[in-house]
Design a protein around this motif. Sequence first.
Motif, mmCIF file in Angstrom:
data_model
loop_
_atom_site.group_PDB
_atom_site.id
_atom_site.type_symbol
_atom_site.label_atom_id
_atom_site.label_comp_id
_atom_site.label_asym_id
_atom_site.label_seq_id
_atom_site.Cartn_x
_atom_site.Cartn_y
_atom_site.Cartn_z
ATOM 1 N N UNK A 17 26.151 -11.341 23.010
ATOM 2 C CA UNK A 17 24.823 -11.927 22.993
ATOM 3 C C UNK A 17 24.009 -11.401 21.824
ATOM 4 N N UNK A 18 23.343 -12.306 21.141
ATOM 5 C CA UNK A 18 22.404 -11.911 20.101
ATOM 6 C C UNK A 18 21.045 -11.645 20.753
ATOM 7 N N UNK A 19 20.054 -11.287 19.947
ATOM 8 C CA UNK A 19 18.720 -11.021 20.479
ATOM 9 C C UNK A 19 18.156 -12.276 21.160
ATOM 10 N N UNK B 221 17.764 -16.465 15.323
ATOM 11 C CA UNK B 221 18.159 -16.834 16.676
ATOM 12 C C UNK B 221 19.255 -17.892 16.558
ATOM 13 N N UNK B 222 20.505 -17.469 16.743
ATOM 14 C CA UNK B 222 21.640 -18.335 16.445
ATOM 15 C C UNK B 222 21.617 -19.637 17.244
ATOM 16 N N UNK B 223 21.095 -19.605 18.469
ATOM 17 C CA UNK B 223 21.074 -20.818 19.283
ATOM 18 C C UNK B 223 20.134 -21.883 18.726
ATOM 19 N N UNK B 224 19.275 -21.509 17.787
ATOM 20 C CA UNK B 224 18.323 -22.480 17.234
ATOM 21 C C UNK B 224 18.773 -23.048 15.893
ATOM 22 N N UNK C 75 12.746 -11.177 27.005
ATOM 23 C CA UNK C 75 13.193 -10.771 25.678
ATOM 24 C C UNK C 75 14.187 -9.630 25.754
ATOM 25 N N UNK C 76 15.184 -9.665 24.898
ATOM 26 C CA UNK C 76 16.216 -8.622 24.913
ATOM 27 C C UNK C 76 16.774 -8.426 23.512
ATOM 28 N N UNK C 77 17.185 -7.196 23.223
ATOM 29 C CA UNK C 77 17.820 -6.895 21.948
ATOM 30 C C UNK C 77 19.264 -7.380 21.968
ATOM 31 N N UNK C 78 19.906 -7.374 20.796
ATOM 32 C CA UNK C 78 21.301 -7.802 20.746
ATOM 33 C C UNK C 78 22.154 -6.885 21.612
ATOM 34 N N UNK C 79 23.235 -7.435 22.108
ATOM 35 C CA UNK C 79 24.085 -6.688 23.036
ATOM 36 C C UNK C 79 24.673 -5.455 22.352
ATOM 37 N N UNK D 161 28.695 -13.288 32.783
ATOM 38 C CA UNK D 161 28.483 -12.522 31.557
ATOM 39 C C UNK D 161 28.572 -13.391 30.313
ATOM 40 N N UNK D 162 29.115 -14.596 30.437
ATOM 41 C CA UNK D 162 29.225 -15.499 29.289
ATOM 42 C C UNK D 162 27.905 -16.163 28.940
ATOM 43 N N UNK D 163 26.913 -16.044 29.800
ATOM 44 C CA UNK D 163 25.623 -16.687 29.569
ATOM 45 C C UNK D 163 24.713 -15.715 28.826
ATOM 46 N N UNK D 164 24.080 -16.190 27.769
ATOM 47 C CA UNK D 164 23.204 -15.343 26.964
ATOM 48 C C UNK D 164 22.100 -14.746 27.823
ATOM 49 N N UNK D 165 21.880 -13.449 27.643
ATOM 50 C CA UNK D 165 20.831 -12.761 28.380
ATOM 51 C C UNK D 165 21.297 -12.045 29.621
#
Length: 507
Positions: free
Chosen positions: A93-95, A207-210, A309-313, A343-347
């Motif tokens: 997961x990214x931020x 934000x890679x998802x964007x 909000x969360x930092x990168x994994x 765990x495959x879901x971001x966040x």
Amino acid sequence: MAVDSGSVANIDYTSRDFTGYRDSLLAYAEQLLPEWTSRSPADFGVVMVELFAYLGDIMSFYQDRIQDEAFLSTATQRSSVVAIAQQLGYQPHTAIPATGQVAFSPAPGLTSPVTLPAGTQVITAYIAALDRPITYETTADVIVPAYTTPVPQVVGLVTEGATQGSRTLALYASTSGQPATTVRVEDVGESDGTKSQAFTLAQSPVLLDTVRIFLDDGVGGTEWTRVTDFLLTRDSDLIFTAITDDQGVTYITFGDGVTGAIPATGLKITAAYRTGGGSYGNLPQGSILDLAEGIPGIGVSGSSPMTGGADEEPIDQIRTNAPRVFRTQGRAVSETDYADLALNVAGVADARAVVRSASAVTIFIIGPNNILPSEGQRDAVAQYVQARSLSGVVVNVVNGSLIPVNIGSSSLPVLVSVQPRYRRDTVKLAVQQAIQQVFTPPETTFGSRISISHLYRAIQEVPGVDWAVIQMMARSDLSQSGTADVICRENEIPIVGSIVITASGGV
């Protein structure tokens, strides 16, 4: 041809440091050159041997480092850990940006409604730690009505971060009937028609998802699709990958004509994306104060807490989660599978599944650094796991419960004796940090049991500690006395509460 075993050196191939190489080379020299007996450091032969030993030591070091980077448990570079995790089918997961709600209200004199377009920016007060205010953007259009009494309020959803780009690009109408639209983009380069072209995005953290990529022919833009890799793709697929390296630079890569199409020569490559993400965006209620660019007659009248909000994994979390996801093979059969798929879901940093009945599974989830996931993240987990679960099974997703554990109190502090020649305040701070580390993910998880021996071991490993006595350790919701083990339920995660330490000795 027979080999004279007496002339072959018995080389210890496990001796791979400077001393080992030096001793092995000198021992071998005794067999080849028995007349050379000098071992003086000034002897030219000894100098050459030590130079070769020095070179061998350096080569061995880098060989070991390269070998370590090939295994998930020993890799130290984030790029290596991420690459191995992706081979196992796990996408770290990214931020993640924080989200919330902001209330807008009209000012006296506003006689007609005003539309705030999606992407309107609102800001907090100046934050010294970041040397800037934090920016949030609306996710949809918000219509603020004309001023009346009582003053109306309109609530809009916002997400932390900022949209990048210096110009707008007109998009062609899609074949599915969607009308032509415009999008704000950044020019990242021009295609030269070669294979596997790569371009970098100017701003970070992305934000890679964007990320959206468009090829501009001067009249309009055609959107390409982002994929995680080029496996199972065709030569005609309009796809790209977006990867952020250890330095925070994001690379856009296109296909090679076999797996993924090659952009035509001369077309402009443009990107639309947002930057932001991180735990710093989690703010209390009322933190949003104003519009980033003033709009006459419109003001911010309040805001909800900003959460999610969360930092990168972190690397340690990737090491734990990647094998768990690999074991599921994309389907949920056992109780463990349901948690691992989440765990495959971001966040989602950790999950625990509990079977209540033959037709219902409850998944408790928690975000990175024990941040509580938002409602949108819970819905995403439920949708993702439900699609891979057994027929007839209903998946429910709930946030895990965080249980503070207090270590010491004003009447029963943790007693620490500091050895002579160690600074008392420095050792006391190190002990506090060591206790906090015991409760840091992935050291703790759902249903963890924290024993007093865990804390004693952490404290005793701090340099300068002579002895220590923990007089109290208890959950914050129980009696604050004694040192019984802290036992959490299957939906609970222990976190550090208050820590009270009294240090003596030292200097």
